[in-house]
Scaffold this motif. Structure first.
Motif, PDB file in Angstrom:
ATOM      1  N   UNK A  82       4.542  -4.682 -16.102  1.00 46.49           N
ATOM      2  CA  UNK A  82       4.059  -3.826 -15.147  1.00 46.49           C
ATOM      3  C   UNK A  82       5.300  -2.954 -14.181  1.00 46.49           C
ATOM      4  N   UNK A  83       4.996  -1.921 -14.023  1.00 42.75           N
ATOM      5  CA  UNK A  83       6.003  -1.355 -13.205  1.00 42.75           C
ATOM      6  C   UNK A  83       5.221  -0.055 -12.752  1.00 42.75           C
ATOM      7  N   UNK A  84       6.101   0.742 -11.825  1.00 41.55           N
ATOM      8  CA  UNK A  84       5.419   1.518 -11.241  1.00 41.55           C
ATOM      9  C   UNK A  84       5.648   3.274 -11.872  1.00 41.55           C
ATOM     10  N   UNK A  85       5.081   4.132 -12.110  1.00 39.77           N
ATOM     11  CA  UNK A  85       5.635   5.199 -12.665  1.00 39.77           C
ATOM     12  C   UNK A  85       5.429   6.602 -11.776  1.00 39.77           C
ATOM     13  N   UNK A  86       5.897   7.956 -11.974  1.00 39.66           N
ATOM     14  CA  UNK A  86       5.304   9.300 -11.859  1.00 39.66           C
ATOM     15  C   UNK A  86       5.156  10.207 -13.248  1.00 39.66           C
ATOM     16  N   UNK A  87       3.827  10.438 -13.847  1.00 42.37           N
ATOM     17  CA  UNK A  87       3.114  11.189 -14.237  1.00 42.37           C
ATOM     18  C   UNK A  87       4.128  12.463 -14.878  1.00 42.37           C
ATOM     19  N   UNK A  88       4.639  12.310 -15.912  1.00 43.75           N
ATOM     20  CA  UNK A  88       5.815  13.374 -16.422  1.00 43.75           C
ATOM     21  C   UNK A  88       4.399  14.869 -17.010  1.00 43.75           C
ATOM     22  N   UNK A  89       3.394  14.611 -17.588  1.00 41.78           N
ATOM     23  CA  UNK A  89       2.509  15.275 -18.734  1.00 41.78           C
ATOM     24  C   UNK A  89       1.277  14.048 -18.610  1.00 41.78           C
ATOM     25  N   UNK A  90       0.188  14.977 -18.772  1.00 42.08           N
ATOM     26  CA  UNK A  90      -1.047  13.896 -18.872  1.00 42.08           C
ATOM     27  C   UNK A  90      -2.037  15.346 -19.921  1.00 42.08           C
ATOM     28  N   UNK A  91      -2.787  14.599 -21.196  1.00 38.53           N
ATOM     29  CA  UNK A  91      -4.271  14.430 -21.363  1.00 38.53           C
ATOM     30  C   UNK A  91      -5.012  14.314 -20.470  1.00 38.53           C
ATOM     31  N   UNK A  92      -4.777  13.090 -20.242  1.00 35.88           N
ATOM     32  CA  UNK A  92      -6.308  12.726 -19.397  1.00 35.88           C
ATOM     33  C   UNK A  92      -6.547  12.950 -18.215  1.00 35.88           C
ATOM     34  N   UNK A  93      -7.268  13.516 -17.959  1.00 37.12           N
ATOM     35  CA  UNK A  93      -8.456  14.011 -16.735  1.00 37.12           C
ATOM     36  C   UNK A  93      -8.382  13.606 -15.390  1.00 37.12           C
ATOM     37  N   UNK A  94      -8.236  11.945 -15.991  1.00 40.02           N
ATOM     38  CA  UNK A  94      -7.835  11.582 -14.140  1.00 40.02           C
ATOM     39  C   UNK A  94      -6.307  11.402 -13.883  1.00 40.02           C
TER      40      UNK A  94
END
Length: 343
Positions: A82-94
């Motif tokens: 388990x980890x905490x992260x920041x989204x860099x790129x996404x193709x998931x609408x959520x």
């Protein structure tokens, strides 16, 4: 052309027998694009910020033998957890670029996530983001549901918690006190014993290393017996607890840290107590309760904001120190929740 960066990773080298060593893992680097590949139609790319360092990772590093458990680590690939992260790129609408998330990720600087059902978007940022690697993530849910759902506590219950100064144990003790229980914890040093009583509100605590007879020690702290045991250790501690349980006692089987580095499991000889005292002993995985995460946040966030729960992080810096942090858990090096700052 998409920017490429170096992605440092902690690679699992091969299945472990006996004690885990730092040399069972190694730091490597690969290049990674900061854009999702065209083949990834519904995934996300994240930059990892905090890793949750947990003893159960050791159980995932032996040869796979137990079905139904969390997926084992795979030799040649990054350790996962388990980890905490920041989204860099996404193709998931959520999820969108910049979102903070927590979930099942790699021990690496960047993770490509193709199965996003296990990711949770972080909505509440008025508390430290690192808390989602602990009390607001898997660790906190383990303590809350493992205690409330498995143990069904009542006011006045006598509660014993092993490894009580650890990530889960120090939270379970506080949940028990909020329910009006009498709470005793065991730990491996006088410093930890003092912390349990002075900071976390335990009624009593003892250093198990200074008790030649654990069964007698428990009789001393629980002359009328134990209603609830929250199990983090296993082995000799579990064997000492069983004859000290009260009728219709409840045991929540969270972990067995004393057994993870053993080549063969240590036997328990007092199982007849389960029958004679009509004790219910139940294991669980936190994935059993992931659908209740929002309910958990509704309960725990106000208590954190009001200072009614004390949460301790033991923070270590640098991805390269992840192997040492994990190995250190088995010698009791940490107090509270072990969290690693990736960069």
């Amino acid at each position: 052309m998409a920017e490429e960066v170096s992605n440092r990773q902690i690679i699992f080298k091969g299945y472990v027998t006996g004690s885990l060593n730092e040399s069972d893992m190694e730091l490597k680097s690969i290049n990674i694009s900061l854009k999702l590949p065209n083949s990834c139609s519904n995934g996300v790319l994240v930059k990892n910020l905090y890793l949750s360092i947990d003893p159960y990772a050791r159980g995932r590093m032996g040869k796979p033998t137990v079905s139904g458990y969390v997926q084992h680590c795979k030799p040649g690939l990054p350790v996962t957890g388990h980890a905490v992260a920041r989204v860099v790129d996404s193709r998931d609408p959520r999820f969108k670029k910049g979102d903070l998330v927590w979930g099942w990720l790699g021990w690496e600087e960047y993770s490509l996530v193709t199965f996003t059902e296990g990711l949770f978007r972080i909505e509440h940022t008025d508390v430290p983001i690192s808390y989602y690697a602990g009390i607001l993530g898997m660790t906190g849910m383990t303590a809350y549901f493992g205690f409330h759902e498995i143990c069904s506590p009542n006011e006045g219950d006598r509660v014993f918690i092993s490894a009580a100064s650890g990530a889960v144990g120090h939270l379970v003790g506080q949940w028990a006190k909020l329910e009006g229980c009498y709470v005793v914890g065991s730990a491996g040093s006088q410093e930890k014993v003092d912390l349990l009583k002075t900071r976390f509100g335990f009624d009593e605590a003892f250093n198990y290393k200074e008790e030649p007879d654990l069964e007698a020690a428990l009789r001393r702290y629980f002359p009328e017996g134990i209603d609830i045991y929250f199990e983090n250790v296993g082995g000799k501690m579990l064997d000492a607890v069983l004859p000290n349980m009260r009728l219709h006692g409840r045991i929540s089987m969270c972990g067995m840290v004393s057994q993870y580095n053993r080549e063969s499991s240590e036997g328990v000889s007092n199982l007849l107590s389960l029958i004679m005292r009509r004790i219910r002993m139940e294991g669980f995985l936190i994935s059993d309760y992931s659908h209740l995460y929002d309910k958990y946040l509704d309960v725990v966030l106000p208590l954190i904001r009001e200072g009614k729960i004390t949460y301790v992080e033991d923070i270590i810096d640098g991805l390269e120190n992840a192997p040492a942090a994990l190995v250190g858990l088995f010698s009791g090096r940490n107090i509270g929740k072990q969290v690693l700052v990736v960069a």
